[in-house]
Design an enzyme around this catalytic site. Structure first.
Site, PDB file in Angstrom:
ATOM      1  N   ARG A   1     -35.383  19.967   2.524  1.00  0.00           N
ATOM      2  CA  ARG A   1     -34.466  19.953   1.385  1.00  0.00           C
ATOM      3  C   ARG A   1     -33.350  18.937   1.598  1.00  0.00           C
ATOM      4  NH1 ARG A   1     -29.889  23.385  -0.282  1.00  0.00           N
ATOM      5  NH2 ARG A   1     -29.806  23.421  -2.569  1.00  0.00           N
TER       6      ARG A   1
ATOM      7  N   HIS B   1     -32.484  15.906  -1.030  1.00  0.00           N
ATOM      8  CA  HIS B   1     -31.154  15.708  -1.605  1.00  0.00           C
ATOM      9  C   HIS B   1     -30.555  14.369  -1.181  1.00  0.00           C
ATOM     10  CE1 HIS B   1     -30.053  19.997  -3.070  1.00  0.00           C
ATOM     11  NE2 HIS B   1     -31.349  19.791  -3.166  1.00  0.00           N
TER      12      HIS B   1
ATOM     13  N   SER C   1     -26.825   9.195   3.390  1.00  0.00           N
ATOM     14  CA  SER C   1     -25.462   9.397   2.873  1.00  0.00           C
ATOM     15  C   SER C   1     -25.087  10.872   2.858  1.00  0.00           C
ATOM     16  CB  SER C   1     -25.316   8.795   1.474  1.00  0.00           C
ATOM     17  OG  SER C   1     -26.265   9.351   0.580  1.00  0.00           O
TER      18      SER C   1
ATOM     19  N   ASN D   1     -25.015  20.963  -3.188  1.00  0.00           N
ATOM     20  CA  ASN D   1     -25.041  20.940  -1.719  1.00  0.00           C
ATOM     21  C   ASN D   1     -24.066  21.904  -1.059  1.00  0.00           C
ATOM     22  OD1 ASN D   1     -26.919  18.851  -1.867  1.00  0.00           O
ATOM     23  ND2 ASN D   1     -25.358  17.252  -1.741  1.00  0.00           N
TER      24      ASN D   1
ATOM     25  N   HIS E   1     -41.465  24.366  -2.315  1.00  0.00           N
ATOM     26  CA  HIS E   1     -40.906  25.707  -2.463  1.00  0.00           C
ATOM     27  C   HIS E   1     -41.874  26.785  -1.987  1.00  0.00           C
ATOM     28  CE1 HIS E   1     -37.609  24.473  -5.596  1.00  0.00           C
ATOM     29  NE2 HIS E   1     -37.446  23.924  -4.412  1.00  0.00           N
TER      30      HIS E   1
END
Length: 317
Positions: free
Chosen positions: A61, A65, A75, A93, A192
């Site tokens: 995940r 992201h 980043s 987040n 998922h």
């Protein structure tokens, strides 16, 4: 023997895809400068997942992201400071993305072997792959050579990471904006099959949606009240939360998708047939997931002299 042959063919196809998608990235980028990097990452991820199986999903995940916000440039790993606003406290987040300590550990080991050579962005890309493998999922060849961003964008993180409340059309358009088609989106959503979600991300689904199995909704309501308990966790895959497989798609077909955005993939729309296909064919799901991961990992990488090789993944040099 047939299983081995099929696996080899899939691995070979993904390897070729990895080499061709972005000429500036190469699976052999560190062959002479840090030849043991992949083994270092693999060992560390094996240890992390054995210690906490959920970590495989958390690192995966984290990579999603990262890539969805200005490309796969690490980043998301940058800490906020008095003079710098990162992405960790963006709404998708905040108090949610995790696994930073695992990346720190890997970076420390890689730096000890090859100082100032391997980017945090590449470490995260490798760690995401290895976490999936540790939980029984497919492998793929990771193109390498990314460099680390010196900047971050909290606003982009707020606006470009897909919402758990998203409709099918919003999901398709959001992924398309990153160069990923609807098939990629449905395959990547299969991530998922592992991990957990917080109550606030699925509360509206279990109390308001009608396309949900009533027994499943009742089970989830028992730990996710109408108000309060926002951080209470539930498995994204109620059956095999620590096993990377295609059961996620079976859950969708029985109206047991945890997130609204999950169930949108099987709700009388354009992805219903593909969900049925992945439910019936785990090997095809694995192949498509691996190919989509390679494709996603090539979103807007920093290469050449752009960016930097951070010595600490949490701060710019």
């Amino acid at each position: 023997m047939a299983s081995f042959t099929n696996s080899f063919v899939v691995f070979s196809i993904i390897s070729l895809l990895a080499c061709s998608i972005n000429a500036q990235l190469s699976p052999n980028f560190y062959a002479s400068t840090c030849p043991n990097v992949q083994n270092i990452v693999r060992v560390a991820m094996r240890q992390a997942v054995i210690r906490e199986p959920r970590m495989g999903a958390s690192i995966l995940r984290l990579f999603f992201h990262d890539c969805f916000v200005n490309g796969c440039d690490a980043s998301i790993l940058l800490d906020d400071t008095a003079t710098f606003t990162g992405e960790k406290n963006a709404l998708p987040n905040q108090n949610s993305v995790r696994g930073f300590e695992v990346i720190d550990t890997i970076k420390t080991r890689v730096e000890a072997a090859c100082n100032a050579t391997v980017s945090c962005a590449d470490i995260l890309a490798l760690a995401a792959r290895d976490g999936v493998v540790q939980l029984g999922g497919p492998s793929w060849t990771v193109p390498l050579g990314r460099r680390d961003a010196r900047t971050a964008s909290q606003s982009a993180a707020n606006n470009e990471i897909p919402s758990p409340l998203a409709s099918l059309s919003a999901l398709i358009s959001g992924f398309a904006a990153k160069g990923l088609n609807a098939r990629d989106m449905t395959a990547l959503s299969g991530s998922h099959t592992i991990g957990q979600a917080q109550c606030f991300t699925f509360r509206s689904r279990i109390y308001n949606d009608t396309n949900i199995d009533p027994n499943f909704a009742a089970t989830r309501r028992s730990t996710c009240p109408v108000s309060g308990g926002n951080s209470n966790l539930a498995p994204l895959d109620i059956r095999t939360m620590n096993r990377f497989d295609n059961i996620y798609y079976q859950n969708l077909m029985t109206r047991r998708g945890l997130l609204h955005s999950d169930q949108e993939l099987f709700n009388g729309g354009s992805q219903d047939a593909l969900v049925r296909t992945y439910n019936a064919n785990n090997a095809l799901f694995f192949r498509d997931f691996a190919a989509a991961m390679v494709k996603m990992s090539n979103i807007s990488p920093l290469t050449g002299t752009n960016g930097e090789i951070r010595s600490n993944c949490r701060v710019v040099n």
